[in-house]
Design a protein around this motif. Structure first.
Motif, mmCIF file in Angstrom:
data_model
loop_
_atom_site.group_PDB
_atom_site.id
_atom_site.type_symbol
_atom_site.label_atom_id
_atom_site.label_comp_id
_atom_site.label_asym_id
_atom_site.label_seq_id
_atom_site.Cartn_x
_atom_site.Cartn_y
_atom_site.Cartn_z
ATOM 1 N N GLY A 1 25.595 -74.255 -22.288
ATOM 2 C CA GLY A 1 24.372 -73.468 -22.275
ATOM 3 C C GLY A 1 24.552 -72.019 -22.708
ATOM 4 O O GLY A 1 23.625 -71.224 -22.613
ATOM 5 N N TYR A 2 25.718 -71.641 -23.180
ATOM 6 C CA TYR A 2 25.975 -70.267 -23.615
ATOM 7 C C TYR A 2 25.580 -70.105 -25.076
ATOM 8 O O TYR A 2 25.865 -70.970 -25.894
ATOM 9 C CB TYR A 2 27.454 -69.892 -23.429
ATOM 10 N N TRP B 1 32.037 -76.000 -27.348
ATOM 11 C CA TRP B 1 32.329 -76.023 -25.912
ATOM 12 C C TRP B 1 31.421 -75.039 -25.175
ATOM 13 O O TRP B 1 30.859 -75.366 -24.119
ATOM 14 C CB TRP B 1 33.805 -75.682 -25.697
ATOM 15 N N LEU B 2 31.261 -73.829 -25.719
ATOM 16 C CA LEU B 2 30.377 -72.842 -25.099
ATOM 17 C C LEU B 2 28.920 -73.288 -25.161
ATOM 18 O O LEU B 2 28.188 -73.185 -24.162
ATOM 19 C CB LEU B 2 30.533 -71.480 -25.787
ATOM 20 N N ASN B 3 28.473 -73.798 -26.301
ATOM 21 C CA ASN B 3 27.085 -74.248 -26.450
ATOM 22 C C ASN B 3 26.766 -75.422 -25.531
ATOM 23 O O ASN B 3 25.659 -75.506 -24.997
ATOM 24 C CB ASN B 3 26.798 -74.642 -27.903
ATOM 25 N N VAL C 1 31.639 -68.012 -14.984
ATOM 26 C CA VAL C 1 31.426 -68.852 -13.809
ATOM 27 C C VAL C 1 32.257 -70.140 -13.829
ATOM 28 O O VAL C 1 32.778 -70.553 -12.804
ATOM 29 C CB VAL C 1 29.924 -69.208 -13.693
ATOM 30 N N GLU C 2 32.408 -70.759 -14.985
ATOM 31 C CA GLU C 2 33.018 -72.087 -15.040
ATOM 32 C C GLU C 2 34.527 -72.057 -15.252
ATOM 33 O O GLU C 2 35.277 -72.269 -14.323
ATOM 34 C CB GLU C 2 32.346 -72.917 -16.131
ATOM 35 N N SER C 3 34.973 -71.837 -16.469
ATOM 36 C CA SER C 3 36.400 -71.888 -16.759
ATOM 37 C C SER C 3 36.684 -71.319 -18.136
ATOM 38 O O SER C 3 35.816 -70.744 -18.774
ATOM 39 C CB SER C 3 36.894 -73.334 -16.680
ATOM 40 N N GLU D 1 22.115 -64.518 -16.844
ATOM 41 C CA GLU D 1 22.848 -63.311 -16.446
ATOM 42 C C GLU D 1 24.366 -63.489 -16.556
ATOM 43 O O GLU D 1 25.113 -62.521 -16.471
ATOM 44 C CB GLU D 1 22.481 -62.919 -15.004
ATOM 45 N N ASN D 2 24.819 -64.726 -16.732
ATOM 46 C CA ASN D 2 26.252 -65.002 -16.833
ATOM 47 C C ASN D 2 26.769 -64.682 -18.231
ATOM 48 O O ASN D 2 26.115 -64.963 -19.220
ATOM 49 C CB ASN D 2 26.547 -66.469 -16.508
ATOM 50 N N LYS D 3 27.959 -64.125 -18.278
ATOM 51 C CA LYS D 3 28.561 -63.757 -19.552
ATOM 52 C C LYS D 3 29.713 -64.681 -19.886
ATOM 53 O O LYS D 3 30.361 -65.233 -19.012
ATOM 54 C CB LYS D 3 29.066 -62.316 -19.497
ATOM 55 N N GLY D 4 29.947 -64.822 -21.158
ATOM 56 C CA GLY D 4 31.072 -65.586 -21.668
ATOM 57 C C GLY D 4 31.595 -64.893 -22.906
ATOM 58 O O GLY D 4 31.014 -63.928 -23.389
#
Length: 53
Positions: free
Chosen positions: A49-50, A44-46, A29-31, A10-13
């Motif tokens: 887990g994105y 970095w995104l992968n 959520v992170e940075s 459910e988190n977006k990036g």
């Protein structure tokens, strides 16, 4: 500027392409972090887990 959406559950990036050799990756959520290569921003995104939405 081009924006590519990323998701982890459910988190977006997002991946922001500002211009040549100027990229930003951001998570809800992170940075966020700036990069000189597109490949580095995607990695970095992968690593967090994105995946591209």
């Amino acid at each position: 500027m081009t924006i590519i959406d990323y998701k982890k559950g459910e988190n977006k990036g997002a991946l922001f392409i500002h211009d040549e050799k100027n990229y930003s990756a951001c998570t809800a959520v992170e940075s966020s972090k700036r990069f000189k290569t597109l490949r580095g921003a995607i990695a970095w995104l992968n690593a967090r887990g994105y995946k591209e939405a």
